[in-house]
Scaffold this motif. Sequence first.
Motif, mmCIF file in Angstrom:
data_model
loop_
_atom_site.group_PDB
_atom_site.id
_atom_site.type_symbol
_atom_site.label_atom_id
_atom_site.label_comp_id
_atom_site.label_asym_id
_atom_site.label_seq_id
_atom_site.Cartn_x
_atom_site.Cartn_y
_atom_site.Cartn_z
ATOM 1 N N GLY A 1 6.481 -23.572 -121.273
ATOM 2 C CA GLY A 1 6.869 -22.970 -120.012
ATOM 3 C C GLY A 1 6.012 -23.479 -118.873
ATOM 4 N N GLN A 2 6.293 -22.996 -117.674
ATOM 5 C CA GLN A 2 5.541 -23.418 -116.510
ATOM 6 C C GLN A 2 4.145 -22.816 -116.533
ATOM 7 N N VAL A 3 3.159 -23.613 -116.128
ATOM 8 C CA VAL A 3 1.798 -23.118 -116.014
ATOM 9 C C VAL A 3 1.632 -22.521 -114.633
ATOM 10 N N ASN A 4 1.098 -21.316 -114.563
ATOM 11 C CA ASN A 4 0.878 -20.680 -113.271
ATOM 12 C C ASN A 4 -0.095 -21.521 -112.472
ATOM 13 N N SER A 5 0.355 -22.059 -111.335
ATOM 14 C CA SER A 5 -0.472 -22.988 -110.574
ATOM 15 C C SER A 5 -1.724 -22.325 -110.027
ATOM 16 N N ASN A 6 -1.669 -21.019 -109.737
ATOM 17 C CA ASN A 6 -2.845 -20.341 -109.202
ATOM 18 C C ASN A 6 -3.977 -20.281 -110.219
ATOM 19 N N ALA A 7 -3.629 -20.384 -111.506
ATOM 20 C CA ALA A 7 -4.658 -20.354 -112.543
ATOM 21 C C ALA A 7 -5.433 -21.657 -112.587
ATOM 22 N N ALA A 8 -4.906 -22.683 -111.917
ATOM 23 C CA ALA A 8 -5.564 -23.990 -111.932
ATOM 24 C C ALA A 8 -6.802 -24.006 -111.063
ATOM 25 N N ARG A 9 -6.902 -23.040 -110.149
ATOM 26 C CA ARG A 9 -8.025 -23.032 -109.222
ATOM 27 C C ARG A 9 -8.607 -21.636 -109.086
ATOM 28 N N ILE A 29 -2.457 -35.665 -111.031
ATOM 29 C CA ILE A 29 -1.023 -35.816 -111.301
ATOM 30 C C ILE A 29 -0.214 -35.465 -110.056
ATOM 31 N N ALA A 30 -0.623 -34.392 -109.366
ATOM 32 C CA ALA A 30 0.068 -34.008 -108.130
ATOM 33 C C ALA A 30 -0.016 -35.130 -107.103
ATOM 34 N N TRP A 31 -1.195 -35.741 -106.980
ATOM 35 C CA TRP A 31 -1.378 -36.852 -106.040
ATOM 36 C C TRP A 31 -0.484 -38.033 -106.424
ATOM 37 N N LYS A 32 -0.411 -38.319 -107.716
ATOM 38 C CA LYS A 32 0.420 -39.422 -108.209
ATOM 39 C C LYS A 32 1.895 -39.176 -107.873
ATOM 40 N N ILE A 33 2.345 -37.943 -108.053
ATOM 41 C CA ILE A 33 3.733 -37.594 -107.744
ATOM 42 C C ILE A 33 4.008 -37.767 -106.253
ATOM 43 N N ILE A 34 3.080 -37.302 -105.425
ATOM 44 C CA ILE A 34 3.238 -37.444 -103.973
ATOM 45 C C ILE A 34 3.350 -38.912 -103.590
ATOM 46 N N GLN A 35 2.481 -39.744 -104.174
ATOM 47 C CA GLN A 35 2.469 -41.162 -103.836
ATOM 48 C C GLN A 35 3.725 -41.888 -104.313
ATOM 49 N N GLU A 36 4.243 -41.497 -105.469
ATOM 50 C CA GLU A 36 5.385 -42.212 -106.037
ATOM 51 C C GLU A 36 6.731 -41.711 -105.529
ATOM 52 N N ALA A 135 5.316 -26.545 -107.687
ATOM 53 C CA ALA A 135 6.336 -27.012 -106.748
ATOM 54 C C ALA A 135 6.676 -28.479 -106.967
ATOM 55 N N LEU A 136 5.674 -29.276 -107.377
ATOM 56 C CA LEU A 136 5.847 -30.729 -107.486
ATOM 57 C C LEU A 136 6.268 -31.195 -108.881
ATOM 58 N N HIS A 137 6.484 -30.265 -109.796
ATOM 59 C CA HIS A 137 6.946 -30.601 -111.155
ATOM 60 C C HIS A 137 5.916 -31.400 -111.952
ATOM 61 N N ASN A 143 4.930 -33.857 -119.408
ATOM 62 C CA ASN A 143 5.670 -33.721 -120.663
ATOM 63 C C ASN A 143 6.900 -34.610 -120.746
ATOM 64 N N SER A 144 6.990 -35.615 -119.889
ATOM 65 C CA SER A 144 8.157 -36.492 -119.919
ATOM 66 C C SER A 144 8.266 -37.163 -121.285
ATOM 67 N N GLY A 145 9.442 -37.081 -121.870
ATOM 68 C CA GLY A 145 9.656 -37.666 -123.190
ATOM 69 C C GLY A 145 9.510 -36.672 -124.315
ATOM 70 N N SER A 146 8.856 -35.540 -124.052
ATOM 71 C CA SER A 146 8.709 -34.526 -125.086
ATOM 72 C C SER A 146 9.834 -33.502 -124.972
ATOM 73 N N LYS A 147 9.943 -32.656 -125.967
ATOM 74 C CA LYS A 147 11.005 -31.652 -125.993
ATOM 75 C C LYS A 147 10.834 -30.672 -124.841
ATOM 76 N N LYS A 148 11.919 -30.417 -124.129
ATOM 77 C CA LYS A 148 11.870 -29.536 -122.972
ATOM 78 C C LYS A 148 11.656 -28.095 -123.403
ATOM 79 N N SER A 149 10.715 -27.418 -122.724
ATOM 80 C CA SER A 149 10.438 -26.025 -123.042
ATOM 81 C C SER A 149 11.503 -25.128 -122.423
ATOM 82 N N LYS A 150 11.594 -23.916 -122.936
ATOM 83 C CA LYS A 150 12.593 -22.970 -122.450
ATOM 84 C C LYS A 150 12.305 -22.605 -121.002
#
Length: 227
Positions: A1-9, A29-36, A135-137, A143-150
């Motif tokens: 499932g989604q990780v609560n982003s507020n728990a990251a900081r 990873i967020a920076w990489k997504i923004i750049q790409e 927000a940025l996935h 997890n790209s390539g792995s089984k999608k979580s519910k």
Amino acid sequence: GQVNSNAARNLNQEQGDHQIHCSRERSRIAWKIIQEYLTPFVEKEKYNISRKCRLHPDNDIYRDQEQHKSHIDINEWKCGYCKKTFYEEKNLDQHFDNRHSNLLNLLIADSANLLSANLSLEKNESKCLADICGALHCDHEINSGSKKSKCNPAAAARNKHLCETLADSCFPVSHGPAASRLHEFFLHQFCNAHSCTGSKPFSRGRRPSGTIVSEFVQIAIVLQYAM
């Protein structure tokens, strides 16, 4: 499932010392997504993102440290501050935490004055890119390539709201045609996929399709004149 982003900081204050707990990996990873998936389109529009926008480079607590990394060889990473070398990037990250934590991007602009971002949680909140990973996935990228979580409908709704807030603050439609186009683009690229209907993020790709087409057209013209 989604990780609560507020728990990251989390910001803790103990005995007058400020400790910043912001996931460096998820921020990267967020920076990489923004750049790409965003920056090429912003550059194409020649649009300047405001420093009030959480996607602005100045709002990444690790930006200066990340820019002082050198990947010399497969098993060699160098610190740009003191030139010390390490076998793995994670060891260099630990070195930054231990030896160069004073070089974290902790200053923010408030009017004409620079204030320490660790004066309050609210002021420091925008400096951790990991906080907007939802927000940025980021999890989709990890997890790209792995089984999608519910899918969790409540988490998807929260992330969509955060995503739409980013679109509104970074690309206000009242700021002109370019901002309006980027606002719509951001919604399609990131926000619309926050649902349990199976839609995927980054539907607009990594770069404007016209860029590739125009390059082929230019090459064709050159070849035609060369014949």
